[in-house]
Design a protein around this motif. Structure first.
Motif, PDB file in Angstrom:
ATOM      1  N   ARG A   1       0.844  -1.205   0.000  1.00 49.29           N
ATOM      2  CA  ARG A   1       0.000   0.000   0.000  1.00 49.29           C
ATOM      3  C   ARG A   1       0.872   1.245   0.000  1.00 49.29           C
ATOM      4  O   ARG A   1       0.639   2.195  -0.742  1.00 49.29           O
ATOM      5  N   PHE A   2       1.898   1.209   0.842  1.00 57.77           N
ATOM      6  CA  PHE A   2       2.787   2.355   0.946  1.00 57.77           C
ATOM      7  C   PHE A   2       3.517   2.595  -0.378  1.00 57.77           C
ATOM      8  O   PHE A   2       3.587   3.729  -0.880  1.00 57.77           O
ATOM      9  N   LEU A   3       4.016   1.505  -0.997  1.00 58.07           N
ATOM     10  CA  LEU A   3       4.772   1.654  -2.246  1.00 58.07           C
ATOM     11  C   LEU A   3       3.854   2.118  -3.377  1.00 58.07           C
ATOM     12  O   LEU A   3       4.261   2.902  -4.236  1.00 58.07           O
ATOM     13  N   THR A   4       2.626   1.642  -3.387  1.00 59.56           N
ATOM     14  CA  THR A   4       1.685   2.088  -4.409  1.00 59.56           C
ATOM     15  C   THR A   4       1.459   3.589  -4.298  1.00 59.56           C
ATOM     16  O   THR A   4       1.444   4.309  -5.309  1.00 59.56           O
ATOM     17  N   PHE A   5       1.313   4.032  -3.056  1.00 61.01           N
ATOM     18  CA  PHE A   5       1.142   5.475  -2.843  1.00 61.01           C
ATOM     19  C   PHE A   5       2.351   6.236  -3.367  1.00 61.01           C
ATOM     20  O   PHE A   5       2.226   7.240  -4.073  1.00 61.01           O
ATOM     21  N   LYS A   6       3.535   5.728  -3.047  1.00 59.65           N
ATOM     22  CA  LYS A   6       4.761   6.379  -3.510  1.00 59.65           C
ATOM     23  C   LYS A   6       4.843   6.382  -5.034  1.00 59.65           C
ATOM     24  O   LYS A   6       5.298   7.347  -5.651  1.00 59.65           O
TER      25      LYS A   6
ATOM     26  N   ASP B   1      -2.121  12.760 -10.461  1.00 56.61           N
ATOM     27  CA  ASP B   1      -1.431  11.569  -9.964  1.00 56.61           C
ATOM     28  C   ASP B   1      -2.413  10.413  -9.831  1.00 56.61           C
ATOM     29  O   ASP B   1      -2.126   9.280 -10.204  1.00 56.61           O
ATOM     30  N   PHE B   2      -3.565  10.752  -9.295  1.00 57.01           N
ATOM     31  CA  PHE B   2      -4.554   9.737  -8.960  1.00 57.01           C
ATOM     32  C   PHE B   2      -5.083   9.029 -10.201  1.00 57.01           C
ATOM     33  O   PHE B   2      -5.509   7.882 -10.135  1.00 57.01           O
TER      34      PHE B   2
ATOM     35  N   LYS C   1      -3.553   7.725 -12.452  1.00 54.19           N
ATOM     36  CA  LYS C   1      -2.755   6.558 -12.841  1.00 54.19           C
ATOM     37  C   LYS C   1      -3.066   5.341 -11.970  1.00 54.19           C
ATOM     38  O   LYS C   1      -2.396   4.315 -12.066  1.00 54.19           O
ATOM     39  N   PHE C   2      -4.069   5.502 -11.090  1.00 50.49           N
ATOM     40  CA  PHE C   2      -4.414   4.472 -10.125  1.00 50.49           C
ATOM     41  C   PHE C   2      -4.440   3.068 -10.726  1.00 50.49           C
ATOM     42  O   PHE C   2      -3.786   2.151 -10.249  1.00 50.49           O
ATOM     43  N   TYR C   3      -5.191   2.917 -11.842  1.00 47.64           N
ATOM     44  CA  TYR C   3      -5.380   1.576 -12.399  1.00 47.64           C
ATOM     45  C   TYR C   3      -4.120   1.026 -13.035  1.00 47.64           C
ATOM     46  O   TYR C   3      -3.974  -0.175 -13.213  1.00 47.64           O
ATOM     47  N   GLU C   4      -3.203   1.907 -13.420  1.00 44.18           N
ATOM     48  CA  GLU C   4      -1.951   1.407 -13.999  1.00 44.18           C
ATOM     49  C   GLU C   4      -1.054   0.823 -12.921  1.00 44.18           C
ATOM     50  O   GLU C   4      -0.258  -0.069 -13.173  1.00 44.18           O
ATOM     51  N   VAL C   5      -1.191   1.373 -11.709  1.00 44.41           N
ATOM     52  CA  VAL C   5      -0.250   1.062 -10.647  1.00 44.41           C
ATOM     53  C   VAL C   5      -0.759  -0.072  -9.767  1.00 44.41           C
ATOM     54  O   VAL C   5       0.014  -0.793  -9.143  1.00 44.41           O
ATOM     55  N   ILE C   6      -2.078  -0.263  -9.783  1.00 46.73           N
ATOM     56  CA  ILE C   6      -2.689  -1.100  -8.773  1.00 46.73           C
ATOM     57  C   ILE C   6      -2.262  -2.558  -8.867  1.00 46.73           C
ATOM     58  O   ILE C   6      -2.201  -3.265  -7.854  1.00 46.73           O
ATOM     59  N   GLY C   7      -1.930  -3.031 -10.089  1.00 45.82           N
ATOM     60  CA  GLY C   7      -1.620  -4.448 -10.234  1.00 45.82           C
ATOM     61  C   GLY C   7      -0.156  -4.795 -10.032  1.00 45.82           C
ATOM     62  O   GLY C   7       0.236  -5.937 -10.232  1.00 45.82           O
ATOM     63  N   LEU C   8       0.662  -3.834  -9.665  1.00 45.37           N
ATOM     64  CA  LEU C   8       2.101  -4.068  -9.592  1.00 45.37           C
ATOM     65  C   LEU C   8       2.467  -5.004  -8.455  1.00 45.37           C
ATOM     66  O   LEU C   8       1.859  -4.974  -7.395  1.00 45.37           O
ATOM     67  N   LYS C   9       3.476  -5.826  -8.724  1.00 46.53           N
ATOM     68  CA  LYS C   9       4.040  -6.674  -7.668  1.00 46.53           C
ATOM     69  C   LYS C   9       5.377  -6.051  -7.276  1.00 46.53           C
ATOM     70  O   LYS C   9       6.235  -5.828  -8.123  1.00 46.53           O
ATOM     71  N   TRP C  10       5.558  -5.801  -5.962  1.00 50.91           N
ATOM     72  CA  TRP C  10       6.749  -5.062  -5.528  1.00 50.91           C
ATOM     73  C   TRP C  10       7.844  -5.993  -5.024  1.00 50.91           C
ATOM     74  O   TRP C  10       7.577  -6.945  -4.315  1.00 50.91           O
ATOM     75  N   LYS C  11       9.038  -5.661  -5.441  1.00 46.47           N
ATOM     76  CA  LYS C  11      10.195  -6.418  -4.968  1.00 46.47           C
ATOM     77  C   LYS C  11      11.345  -5.442  -4.794  1.00 46.47           C
ATOM     78  O   LYS C  11      11.494  -4.520  -5.595  1.00 46.47           O
ATOM     79  N   PRO C  12      12.199  -5.646  -3.770  1.00 44.84           N
ATOM     80  CA  PRO C  12      13.378  -4.782  -3.670  1.00 44.84           C
ATOM     81  C   PRO C  12      14.301  -5.053  -4.851  1.00 44.84           C
ATOM     82  O   PRO C  12      14.412  -6.196  -5.302  1.00 44.84           O
ATOM     83  N   ARG C  13      14.922  -3.990  -5.360  1.00 42.63           N
ATOM     84  CA  ARG C  13      15.823  -4.187  -6.488  1.00 42.63           C
ATOM     85  C   ARG C  13      17.069  -4.894  -5.988  1.00 42.63           C
ATOM     86  O   ARG C  13      17.658  -4.494  -4.988  1.00 42.63           O
ATOM     87  N   ARG C  14      17.412  -5.929  -6.680  1.00 44.91           N
ATOM     88  CA  ARG C  14      18.599  -6.652  -6.267  1.00 44.91           C
ATOM     89  C   ARG C  14      19.832  -5.846  -6.631  1.00 44.91           C
ATOM     90  O   ARG C  14      19.964  -5.343  -7.748  1.00 44.91           O
TER      91      ARG C  14
ATOM     92  N   LEU D   1       2.396   6.428  -7.129  1.00 43.67           N
ATOM     93  CA  LEU D   1       1.460   7.406  -7.682  1.00 43.67           C
ATOM     94  C   LEU D   1       1.974   8.823  -7.490  1.00 43.67           C
ATOM     95  O   LEU D   1       1.744   9.700  -8.327  1.00 43.67           O
ATOM     96  N   ASN D   2       2.667   9.009  -6.377  1.00 38.27           N
ATOM     97  CA  ASN D   2       3.028  10.358  -5.970  1.00 38.27           C
ATOM     98  C   ASN D   2       4.276  10.825  -6.714  1.00 38.27           C
ATOM     99  O   ASN D   2       5.396  10.654  -6.252  1.00 38.27           O
ATOM    100  N   THR D   3       4.099  11.407  -7.873  1.00 41.25           N
ATOM    101  CA  THR D   3       5.249  11.818  -8.684  1.00 41.25           C
ATOM    102  C   THR D   3       5.781  13.188  -8.286  1.00 41.25           C
ATOM    103  O   THR D   3       6.935  13.503  -8.537  1.00 41.25           O
ATOM    104  N   SER D   4       4.915  14.005  -7.666  1.00 43.17           N
ATOM    105  CA  SER D   4       5.333  15.385  -7.408  1.00 43.17           C
ATOM    106  C   SER D   4       6.244  15.494  -6.183  1.00 43.17           C
ATOM    107  O   SER D   4       6.956  16.471  -6.032  1.00 43.17           O
ATOM    108  N   GLY D   5       6.224  14.509  -5.318  1.00 48.72           N
ATOM    109  CA  GLY D   5       7.041  14.586  -4.106  1.00 48.72           C
ATOM    110  C   GLY D   5       6.314  15.237  -2.946  1.00 48.72           C
ATOM    111  O   GLY D   5       6.755  15.160  -1.815  1.00 48.72           O
TER     112      GLY D   5
END
Lengths: 689, 689
Positions: A241-246, A260-261, A263-276, A248-252
């Motif tokens: 949830r936190f990463l999705t918010f981040k 920003d909002f 783009k909600f549907y573009e972002v909602i399906g993302l699977k988050w992983k730390p970059r190796r 979306l939040n392009t302005s800082g």
């Protein structure tokens, strides 16, 4: 017993419908077309089942063909329902052209009857009905040179009649049919995309209006966003949830603006992983091992290795071909495990091991092509085992060897495109196939009711196709040979035979033999069944063709428009978000206030722990999802989308704003309109049908 | 004698080529591909003809199949050449997919051989070659259920092999082939349009630079424009030249600006006519006649009249159907002139007369539908005369009666669209047909050389298709019936039979019977001929399908984009120009100075005389031309055209300007670069290939 069981099943369905009736209310229930059809069918079958129970005899039960309706109306058949809707939508234009087709057919039938009925040797045109049937079959080309031959042998110029008929009907109007369906299909797809897009946009507008509080009317804070997400995606972790918010939040800024909002549907399906941070999986290994794996990695990644493998596969292919050609007839598997088979299998095995070692298991298994290689190799290995242990039923696996050759198609970009598109299309194709099978089922039931056990060897002696049903022992010199027509196998005796028979009818060739055979054993009204089936499959097949055409032309246009081919960035959609340590801490504090259960925050605390461990003050997360057709469409229709949005905001937004301003003092975290959002009446035409 | 004649014809062609060589110079000659091919073929045939003359015996002369090359290279076959070019352009992508097709075929052939060769009752898979041939034929579905039956009767699950094969090859890859060709076709069409457009634009730029004089660098005066037109369209009248100038000149200034000049090609094809002040043709008649005609006009134009005619046609159709159905077999025309025929013919005749009277002959004959009505009615009338005077060979005209029913299709907009598009497509379709016939010719020649007189009744007893060639007398009880297989009629004995046979091969159904028959009488290499023919026709047919698809989808998109259907403004492109009296006088003066022959100005003096006669000081002229596909494309690609222009002027104009500024002191009325304009090297990619 059978009828009782059926009655029970029907009662179950009826109970479900009653529940629905109570749930939806009477008015909605009446207006919902699909449910109404279902109710009617249910009532019909109910009455019938009772009649069967009472009379204690079975009779023609064609209504069983309607059973798939219950099946289609379940949650998992959404794709099938969509296909059916598409079929029904393109039906009106289809029927128009079909009428044109039938009209020409009638004209030519009259002409043909007038021209050829004087020829007594011509069985195809001796009555108007025969003339019509002959021309209908000719439309499918199934009786082509034969239908012409009697007339042609009398007068050579009679071929003109057939050439003109085929040119008009087969080569012009049939293609026209395809063009019309293709066009409707294209249009429906685009409109569907448009309405879905606008629907999403209006949902976002609505949600945004509900989420902003009076104090801060310009944006949505993390707290409010988190409330929304907890309802919308209850399973998403706190970190997600936190990463999705981040993301979306392009302005800082600490707020999400409406832009920003969106783009909600573009972002909602993302699977988050730390970059190796590691480039290769073996970077952490001791030095010697690292060097070995590094070497393997370089070898595996090199062009030379790839081309060497292609050469091996090509040699294997030629080898198989030559081997098969040499032994020719009299093949038996068991005695035959050629050395070459083992050699090539070893090479493939080594290749698989090298690749896994060089690329790391994760990278290896994330490529579809590698999976394909692996599965073919494993199958070949299983085949070898089957041979070694003499397990007869598994011999067919050995035969799958030639599929190794498919790997050669990786070489050329176009083939990769084609095969990738094939895989992309697969879900849609499967649902189309399922739609076809549902039609098959209905027709199979009807066929079984009417035509079960009507054809058998040596039947149909009165028809013109008796030869195809003959089964006689002929004696040539001193040996007896069974001469078979085999067509009695194309029957409706059970559901499997019916399916095969219907597939043969779909392929069209020689379908009139089956039709004439059945007709000669029943009445000539049976032809209606076969002709109806032909037209229905024609519709479905045309739609399948239109679908494949559309998908490929779309993809080719896409890669032409964006220059770089689609599969270059085959990782799909990727978002990158950098999380600062203090941000994460603050978020954790916030979440602790709103949600009392600490275990739901474990994912977020894990982030903090990881940061502490590595000593970095920030950590980059990657959000991935696979590319969907909607993403491609977004790029394709870029300009038009802007127009749609402009048009939409002109029409709907002002009115929407008025409504929503009244709601602003409602609890800000109420996300229900987001899930069950009904577009306001003025914009109802944007809703998805 | 035959060889001598041929030698003479070849000498003639050779002479033409020599002239061309002298005209073009050696280097251009070598570089021109088409001419080179022609030369090679000519040399080959020349050598061959001499050999025949010397040896005095005829031999296999396959080179005759190359003769169409000379035919294609003439002025009237431009469309055919374009088609051939399009075929060659889509060939590379076509071949790619074809390889995929053949690849799967080989894999399945090996599989099929391994699976089914143990079944001795299965003649289709007993060797690898047979297996390949069976699967090739199966690709065309021509042997479908038969090829499956022996395996199916052994094991019911073997149908899976065939279903998978057909699903992949027939339903997926074949459609993919269509998609690829369709896409290439679309792209080629658009690029052709683009290059033509840019070519025209660069020609206009060039001409404008040449036409402006140093004193007035901003525009082209009438005098200079007139000079251009006299070279570009020598046959155009002085009035036409003047009106064209006026049509281009939108600003009203005495000069044409470059922007005006850009419309040159849109205006150049217009046919000019003074606008008629009379609304109907009968306005000038005396009062009583006027009233009568006015009444007829109103009746004819009324909806009621139209629908009454539709009803009559529909009744006629039903009548014909019922009549044909009632008499059924044993039809003979001569004894049979039904009353209804005369009644309906009278109604149609009256309708034609009323329409001509009401609309005026000119308006009547300018509508294609009216012409169709008239011709059908006239044909029916001719048929009646033929019946009345018992002229047997013309009876077939009577049979054309049902075509009256086609008129019913005027009712619905979609059918009008379809039929209009059909007429628009006709020239292109004809050229595609011609291309097909040229291929047919080549194959017919080859077929006649190799397979003439190889099939005859009761031949081919060694093959599996012997039944189709059998011709035996069978005795049923006391009557003898000739049972015929008829397939011996599908032979290559002469050019007409060959064409019919090739058409049958194109339709594909049962083509393997012809193939197997010929193969059994010659060698099994003959199959190569038939398979090659199948692949060639597949290419041509796919292009025809792609063409029809493209044309219809384009038209439907067009009418969707412009909301109003295309045929609403069926008058084509119309320009209106008002000519003032003093302008005309001034122009006449100007022309008198430049051209000394007064009769060339008669058209312009006629304008002045007409104005004097009517007493008006101005006169409006209408310029009309029919709409071409390029006009539609202009509207369709509006936005892209602007991009192309922008790109073009970035790339080519600056360099063009520099070159052309040097030429400004050359004679301003020299229009030669306009006719033979070669685009400058930098922009050569815009030239039409």
């Amino acid at each position: 017993v059978h009828a009782t069981l059926e009655l029970l099943a029907l009662l179950l369905v009826g109970f479900e419908l009653c529940m629905k009736l109570r749930w939806l209310g009477f008015h909605t229930f009446i207006r919902h077309k699909r449910t109404m059809v279902k109710t009617c069918v249910l009532l019909l079958q109910f009455v019938e089942a009772i009649v069967v129970l009472v009379r204690q005899t079975s009779h023609m039960r064609v209504t069983r063909a309607l059973r798939p309706i219950f099946l289609v109306d379940c949650r998992y058949c959404g794709a099938v329902r969509r296909n059916l809707r598409q079929i029904f939508q393109s039906l009106p234009s289809f029927i128009d052209i079909l009428l044109l087709l039938l009209f020409f057919m009638v004209i030519f039938a009259i002409l043909g009857f007038c021209l050829f009925s004087t020829n007594t040797a011509d069985p195809y045109f001796n009555s108007l009905e025969n003339s019509l049937v002959s021309l209908f079959v000719l439309l499918t080309t199934a009786n082509f040179p034969d239908v012409m031959m009697p007339a042609y042998s009398k007068n050579r110029w009679s071929c003109v009649f057939f050439i003109v008929y085929l040119s008009i009907e087969l080569y012009f109007i049939m293609n026209l049919l395809l063009a019309v369906v293709f066009d409707t299909f294209n249009d429906v797809e685009k409109m569907k995309f448009k309405s879905l897009l606008l629907h999403k946009r209006s949902a976002i507008d609505h949600a945004f209006q509900l989420l902003v509080s009076r104090q801060r009317p310009m944006g949505v804070s993390l707290k409010q966003f988190d409330g929304l997400m907890r309802f919308y995606r209850p399973r998403m972790s706190a970190r997600g949830r936190f990463l999705t918010f981040k993301a979306l939040n392009t302005s800082g800024a600490p707020m999400l603006s409406l832009q920003d909002f969106y783009k909600f549907y573009e972002v909602i399906g993302l699977k988050w992983k730390p970059r190796r941070s590691r480039e290769h999986w073996f970077d952490d290994l001791p030095h010697t091992a690292f060097l070995i794996f590094k070497g393997i990695h370089l070898v595996v990644k090199s062009k030379a290795f790839q081309y060497a493998m292609y050469v091996v596969v090509a040699i294997n292919g030629v080898w198989i071909l030559v081997e098969t050609f040499k032994m020719n007839s009299g093949y038996s598997w068991s005695e035959f495990v050629p050395l070459s088979y083992i050699v090539f299998l070893t090479i493939y095995g080594v290749e698989v091991l090298l690749k896994i070692a060089g690329l790391g298991p994760l990278a290896y298994f994330s490529s579809g092509w590698n999976l394909f290689d692996l599965s073919v190799t494993v199958f070949a290995f299983l085949g070898l085992i089957a041979l070694a242990f003499n397990m007869e039923p598994f011999y067919f696996i050995v035969v799958l060897r030639p599929f190794q050759l498919l790997r050669l198609f990786k070489i050329k970009q176009r083939y990769r495109n084609v095969l990738d598109t094939m895989f992309e299309l697969f879900p849609r194709m499967a649902s189309l196939g399922l739609t076809l099978i549902i039609f098959y089922y209905s027709f199979a039931i009807v066929g079984m009711e009417f035509f079960a056990d009507v054809v058998y060897p040596n039947c149909c002696n009165t028809s013109t196709v008796a030869d195809s049903y003959r089964q006689i022992n002929k004696t040539y010199g001193n040996k007896t040979v069974l001469e078979e027509g085999y067509y009695y196998l194309n029957n409706f005796n059970n559901i499997l035979s019916s399916f095969v028979t219907l597939f043969e009818l779909t392929v069209v060739n020689n379908w009139y033999i089956t039709m004439e055979g059945v007709t000669s054993m029943t009445s000539h009204w049976s032809r209606l069944y076969f002709m109806t089936f032909y037209i229905v499959t024609m519709v479905v097949m045309t739609i399948i063709v239109a679908f494949i055409l559309d998908a490929f032309v779309f993809r080719m246009n896409y890669s032409r428009k964006n220059r770089d081919p689609v599969d270059k960035d085959e990782n799909g959609i990727v978002f990158e978000v950098e999380v600062m340590r203090d941000e994460a801490v603050a978020t954790l504090e916030l979440y602790k206030q709103t949600s009392p259960t600490p275990h739901s925050l474990s994912s977020l605390t894990a982030v903090l722990q990881a940061m502490d461990k590595s000593g970095h003050t920030s950590c980059v997360y990657l959000g991935r999802r696979s590319r969907t057709k909607s993403d491609l469409s977004m790029k394709m229709y870029e300009e038009e989308i802007q127009e749609w949005y402009a048009e939409y905001s002109r029409e709907c937004l002002p009115q929407g704003d008025e409504n929503l301003n009244l709601d602003q003092n409602s609890p800000v975290t109420d996300p229900s309109p987001f899930q069950e959002h009904q577009p306001n009446s003025q914009c109802e035409h944007h809703s998805i049908n």
